[in-house]
Write a protein that holds these residues in place. Structure first.
Motif, PDB file in Angstrom:
ATOM      1  N   LEU B  63       1.065  -1.166  -0.056  1.00  0.00           N
ATOM      2  CA  LEU B  63       0.019   0.010   0.064  1.00  0.00           C
ATOM      3  C   LEU B  63       1.001   1.257  -0.012  1.00  0.00           C
ATOM      4  N   VAL B  64       1.075   1.746  -1.010  1.00  0.00           N
ATOM      5  CA  VAL B  64       2.034   2.876  -1.264  1.00  0.00           C
ATOM      6  C   VAL B  64       1.637   4.357  -0.292  1.00  0.00           C
ATOM      7  N   GLU B  65       2.923   4.366   0.244  1.00  0.00           N
ATOM      8  CA  GLU B  65       2.619   5.783   1.012  1.00  0.00           C
ATOM      9  C   GLU B  65       3.331   6.818   0.691  1.00  0.00           C
ATOM     10  N   ASP B  66       4.585   6.556  -0.062  1.00  0.00           N
ATOM     11  CA  ASP B  66       5.228   7.772  -0.832  1.00  0.00           C
ATOM     12  C   ASP B  66       5.612   6.805  -2.294  1.00  0.00           C
ATOM     13  N   ALA B  67       5.180   7.550  -3.231  1.00  0.00           N
ATOM     14  CA  ALA B  67       5.128   7.099  -4.672  1.00  0.00           C
ATOM     15  C   ALA B  67       6.711   7.197  -5.081  1.00  0.00           C
ATOM     16  N   GLY B  68       7.548   7.843  -4.125  1.00  0.00           N
ATOM     17  CA  GLY B  68       9.115   8.066  -4.965  1.00  0.00           C
ATOM     18  C   GLY B  68       9.208   9.222  -5.729  1.00  0.00           C
ATOM     19  N   ASP B  69      10.010   9.286  -6.479  1.00  0.00           N
ATOM     20  CA  ASP B  69      10.229  10.423  -7.486  1.00  0.00           C
ATOM     21  C   ASP B  69       9.547  10.156  -8.918  1.00  0.00           C
ATOM     22  N   SER B  70       8.429  10.642  -8.892  1.00  0.00           N
ATOM     23  CA  SER B  70       7.433  10.106 -10.000  1.00  0.00           C
ATOM     24  C   SER B  70       7.929  10.893 -11.399  1.00  0.00           C
ATOM     25  N   LYS B  71       8.894  11.702 -11.443  1.00  0.00           N
ATOM     26  CA  LYS B  71       9.533  12.265 -12.693  1.00  0.00           C
ATOM     27  C   LYS B  71      10.344  11.295 -13.519  1.00  0.00           C
ATOM     28  N   ILE B  72      10.982  10.547 -12.620  1.00  0.00           N
ATOM     29  CA  ILE B  72      12.013   9.585 -13.293  1.00  0.00           C
ATOM     30  C   ILE B  72      11.117   8.450 -14.172  1.00  0.00           C
ATOM     31  N   GLN B  75       9.187   1.954 -16.714  1.00  0.00           N
ATOM     32  CA  GLN B  75       7.881   1.150 -17.131  1.00  0.00           C
ATOM     33  C   GLN B  75       6.817   1.283 -15.875  1.00  0.00           C
ATOM     34  N   ASN B  76       7.050   1.491 -14.569  1.00  0.00           N
ATOM     35  CA  ASN B  76       6.139   1.483 -13.549  1.00  0.00           C
ATOM     36  C   ASN B  76       6.155   2.772 -12.943  1.00  0.00           C
ATOM     37  N   ASN B  77       6.152   3.797 -13.680  1.00  0.00           N
ATOM     38  CA  ASN B  77       6.195   5.177 -13.017  1.00  0.00           C
ATOM     39  C   ASN B  77       4.598   5.820 -12.769  1.00  0.00           C
ATOM     40  N   TYR B  78       3.640   4.737 -12.861  1.00  0.00           N
ATOM     41  CA  TYR B  78       2.415   5.069 -12.714  1.00  0.00           C
ATOM     42  C   TYR B  78       2.029   5.023 -11.492  1.00  0.00           C
ATOM     43  N   ILE B  79       2.886   4.518 -10.384  1.00  0.00           N
ATOM     44  CA  ILE B  79       2.586   4.343  -8.925  1.00  0.00           C
ATOM     45  C   ILE B  79       2.176   5.563  -8.377  1.00  0.00           C
ATOM     46  N   VAL B  90       6.837  -2.976  -7.354  1.00  0.00           N
ATOM     47  CA  VAL B  90       7.478  -1.993  -6.409  1.00  0.00           C
ATOM     48  C   VAL B  90       9.166  -2.264  -6.420  1.00  0.00           C
ATOM     49  N   ILE B  91       9.271  -3.527  -6.561  1.00  0.00           N
ATOM     50  CA  ILE B  91      10.909  -4.082  -6.626  1.00  0.00           C
ATOM     51  C   ILE B  91      11.615  -3.551  -7.826  1.00  0.00           C
ATOM     52  N   SER B  92      10.683  -3.873  -8.915  1.00  0.00           N
ATOM     53  CA  SER B  92      11.630  -3.237  -9.959  1.00  0.00           C
ATOM     54  C   SER B  92      11.575  -1.679 -10.182  1.00  0.00           C
ATOM     55  N   ARG B  93      10.419  -1.012  -9.458  1.00  0.00           N
ATOM     56  CA  ARG B  93      10.524   0.332  -9.864  1.00  0.00           C
ATOM     57  C   ARG B  93      11.532   0.715  -9.000  1.00  0.00           C
ATOM     58  N   ASN B  94      11.690   0.283  -7.783  1.00  0.00           N
ATOM     59  CA  ASN B  94      12.690   0.854  -6.905  1.00  0.00           C
ATOM     60  C   ASN B  94      14.192   0.577  -7.467  1.00  0.00           C
ATOM     61  N   ARG B  95      14.348  -0.362  -8.085  1.00  0.00           N
ATOM     62  CA  ARG B  95      15.633  -0.657  -9.065  1.00  0.00           C
ATOM     63  C   ARG B  95      15.735   0.417  -9.935  1.00  0.00           C
ATOM     64  N   ASP B  96      14.940   0.915 -10.698  1.00  0.00           N
ATOM     65  CA  ASP B  96      14.910   1.918 -11.750  1.00  0.00           C
ATOM     66  C   ASP B  96      15.398   3.090 -11.003  1.00  0.00           C
ATOM     67  N   HIS B 101      19.648   7.306  -8.330  1.00  0.00           N
ATOM     68  CA  HIS B 101      19.674   7.957  -6.911  1.00  0.00           C
ATOM     69  C   HIS B 101      18.751   8.532  -6.558  1.00  0.00           C
ATOM     70  N   ALA B 102      17.359   8.218  -6.888  1.00  0.00           N
ATOM     71  CA  ALA B 102      16.209   9.239  -6.862  1.00  0.00           C
ATOM     72  C   ALA B 102      15.312   8.497  -5.536  1.00  0.00           C
ATOM     73  N   ARG B 103      14.293   9.217  -5.093  1.00  0.00           N
ATOM     74  CA  ARG B 103      13.503   8.830  -3.808  1.00  0.00           C
ATOM     75  C   ARG B 103      12.867   7.475  -4.141  1.00  0.00           C
ATOM     76  N   ARG B 104      12.888   6.552  -3.046  1.00  0.00           N
ATOM     77  CA  ARG B 104      12.344   5.128  -3.511  1.00  0.00           C
ATOM     78  C   ARG B 104      10.893   5.451  -3.217  1.00  0.00           C
ATOM     79  N   VAL B 105      10.169   4.258  -3.741  1.00  0.00           N
ATOM     80  CA  VAL B 105       8.733   4.058  -3.437  1.00  0.00           C
ATOM     81  C   VAL B 105       8.705   3.314  -1.943  1.00  0.00           C
TER      82      VAL B 105
END
Ligand SMILES: Nc1ncnc2c1ncn2[C@@H]1O[C@H](COP(=O)(O)OP(=O)(O)O)[C@@H](O)[C@H]1O
Ligand SMILES: [Mg+2]
Lengths: 294, 362
Positions: B63-72, B75-79, B90-96, B101-105
């Protein structure tokens, strides 16, 4: 072993006391008469498609007499008593109670079955009251009579219990009281103690003799137990198997009142020996045997 | 003989309670019965709690509380915040995100929306009754429940009114069994729902077609079951009654009926359960109604807590009715359980007696 065998009297030798007793019985009225009774069943196994369970049965039962029918398993004892009860129709011959031919079951012939047939949903007292209730009697008088019967069979304290709460012997005593409460002309009993253990059976036999004497009732009693038949009966009808027929009617030479000590008396043993001869000779033939449960 | 006394001594030892409880067809003692009964409900409930509250058991989503840096891009930046996203996404998005070195989900591990936790369902069991339906004119939960019970009651009532006497008649007289049973046997294999369209056409849109479906679902089975139970009354009892002078009519009313009644009562309890299984079908034909309609609505709004609450409530209604009928049966048919007043008094007296006197008495 045969050297030191006790010399038994003949089972036909009656002491004067017993002779008098039978002479007195012969004066009484005939309650049940069976004439040329036959009963056949359809049987696909036998060659002619018929199984003759009973063939040409003739005997009479007089008032207050205690008559046993004995014979090997499957010889037609149950069939005989069921025909008398009116639960089965004869294939030929006549069964009459007080001279009136039997056409169906009726309250004049009370029956006690081997498997306790008490109504499980009725208390002991209501089981005994069943017959009177069917006749439309439901007043205090019927109630009092029922309690008298319960007292006679020694179950006053159990009147409000259900049959499931009683032992086998108690159940059969209720069944006897229930049949007698109807004031039947004859009491029919089909191996009533067959399912009981030996001790209970012995005490039930004593009970039955007491009840029979007190109630003044005619009894037709089926058993396959030789001791039981001799201990209880005035006369014993011995049936042979296939076809079921009368081998002999024995007048029991043992004086009344009976007691368990008589089991070892000469007359008792002589009678037993004769019964054994009659029955076991037949039982050893190959097509008899089978289970004792019917 | 010796082996018998040995076994009785062995089973009396307290050191093998489990072996004793697992005896083949050996009745459990009262205490064991109670606790195992509690376990019957506790085990599924505890499993449910474990899956719901222990984070590392299942919990396949975040359940996403912080979507991370959505500007990056990726494939999964719709989160977005508040989404429930599968763990591997989420794991693959965090790898991206880590790569630049952007903020993680971040977020919490949760179960899918369709698996609600016990407290959510417990809350819903209360709120579902107190919350107005989303659309004006829709039924409240309690109205739906009542509506369902009404349909069940009338369907079952009419089925019993006709089925019981007919069944007893068939079980008593082979003539009627032969006359009715073959055809009923034929009809009962037709699933009740296939009569739905017909019932609608003939009976219109109200409760009548629904009650009819329940009736059809239970009636034909009922006749056959009742007739079988009636036939199971021992013939020897009938013969005993005949030798006691019972007439034909007396045989029916004084032997067949009382002999069959406890069994028939049990049959009715089982058949009432069957009536509930036909409920959903009945309520979804024509105009949806009752609990089924309510459930259907909640599912469309994805109020799964309410869905579970309603399912549990149906279960509870069933369980409570059945247990009530079971207890009532014990008092209605005392000869089956030996619960006569006298026996209870005797038992009470036995318990009241001091131990010594009791031993002396036996
Ligand atoms: N209803 C029946 N149909 C066919 N055969 C029967 C029936 N009842 C009894 N028989 C046969 O009749 C014979 C006598 O049976 P039964 O009277 O029960 O014997 P018993 O009571 O002496 O053991 C047996 O061979 C039995 O198989
Ligand atoms: Mg027999």
């Amino acid at each position: 072993m045969s050297d030191d065998r006790i010399q038994l009297p003949s089972y036909l030798d009656h002491v004067p006391e017993v002779l008098e007793y039978f002479a007195e019985i012969d004066q009484r009225k005939v309650v049940l008469s069976i004439e040329h009774l036959c009963r056949e069943f359809d049987s696909p196994d036998s060659p002619n498609g018929k199984l003759v369970a009973l063939s040409d049965i003739n005997f009479e039962v007089r008032r207050n007499e205690f008559i046993s029918v004995i014979g090997p398993s499957g010889c037609g004892k149950s069939t005989l008593i069921r025909v008398v009860a009116g639960l089965e129709e004869p294939s030929g011959g006549i069964v009459a109670v007080d001279g009136v031919p039997v056409t169906g079951p009726g309250a004049d012939r009370g029956m006690v079955f081997q498997n306790y047939t008490l109504f499980p949903w009725l208390t002991v007292r209501k089981n005994v009251l069943f017959g009177p209730k069917m006749k439309g009697l439901r007043d205090d008088k019927a109630m009092k009579a029922a309690d008298e019967w319960l007292k006679l069979v020694g179950l006053t304290d159990f009147a409000e219990l259900y049959p499931a709460q009683l032992s086998g012997g108690m159940k059969q005593r209720v069944a006897i009281a229930r049949a007698l409460a109807n004031d039947p002309r004859i009491l029919l009993m089909d191996e009533p103690f067959g399912a009981l253990d030996a001790q209970t059976r012995a005490s039930m036999q004593a009970h039955l003799l007491r009840i029979w004497a007190a109630a003044g009732v005619t009894v037709l009693f089926i058993t396959h137990d030789l001791d039981e038949a001799i201990y209880l009966s005035d006369r014993i009808v011995v049936l042979g198997a296939r076809p079921g027929r009368i081998l002999e009617v024995i007048e029991v030479p043992v004086a009344r009142p009976r007691s368990p000590e008589q089991f070892l008396s000469g007359h008792f043993l002589a009678t037993k020996k004769r019964l054994e001869e009659l029955i076991h000779r037949r039982e050893n033939t190959p097509n008899s045997g089978g289970s004792m449960h019917d | 003989m010796t082996s018998q006394s040995e076994t009785s001594r062995r089973t009396a030892l307290p050191s093998e309670p489990l072996a004793r409880m697992l005896g083949v067809r050996k009745p459990l003692d009262a205490q064991a019965r109670f606790w195992i009964g509690v376990l019957a409900f506790a085990l599924p409930f505890l499993s449910w709690c474990a899956i719901s509250y222990v984070p590392f058991i299942w919990h396949p989503q975040i359940l996403v509380e912080d979507a991370g840096d959505s500007k990056i891009p990726g494939q999964n930046n719709y989160i977005a915040v508040g989404d429930r996203v599968d763990l591997d996404v989420v794991i693959s998005r965090n790898r991206d995100l880590d790569a630049v070195h952007a903020r993680r989900v971040t977020g919490q591990r949760v179960n899918p929306i369709y698996l609600q936790s016990p407290h959510a369902v417990a809350r819903a069991m209360y709120t579902a009754f107190t919350t107005a339906p989303e659309r004006d004119g829709d039924a409240w939960l309690h109205e739906s429940l009542l509506q369902s019970c009404k349909v069940i009651f009338w369907g079952f009532f009419w089925s019993a009114v006709f089925g019981l006497p007919l069944g007893v008649l068939c079980g008593t007289f082979p003539f009627f069994a032969r006359l009715f049973e073959p055809f009923i046997d034929f009809v009962r294999y037709m699933p009740a729902p296939v009569f739905g369209a017909l019932a609608l056409t003939v009976l219109g849109l109200n409760d009548a077609p629904k009650i009819t479906i329940i009736f059809i679902g239970t009636f034909f089975q009922m006749v056959l079951i009742v007739s079988n139970t009636t036939r199971s009354v021992e013939v020897s009892l009938l013969q005993a009654a005949q030798t006691l002078g019972a007439s034909k009519r007396q045989l029916v009313w004084n032997v067949v009926v009382p002999g069959a009644v406890p069994g028939l009562y049990r049959d009715m309890r089982i058949l009432l359960g069957w009536a509930w299984t036909y409920l959903v079908v009945a309520e979804l034909i024509g105009e949806k109604s009752g609990l089924s309609a309510w459930l259907y609505q909640q599912q469309r709004y994805r109020h799964f807590d309410n869905v579970y609450a309603a399912i549990v409530i149906i279960g509870l209604v069933g369980l409570i009715t059945d247990q009530f009928l079971a207890v009532a049966g014990r008092y209605l048919f005392p000869w089956e359980t030996g619960q006569t007043k006298l026996v209870r008094v005797i038992r009470a007296m036995r318990r009241a007696l001091p131990q010594r006197a009791r031993l002396a008495g036996t």
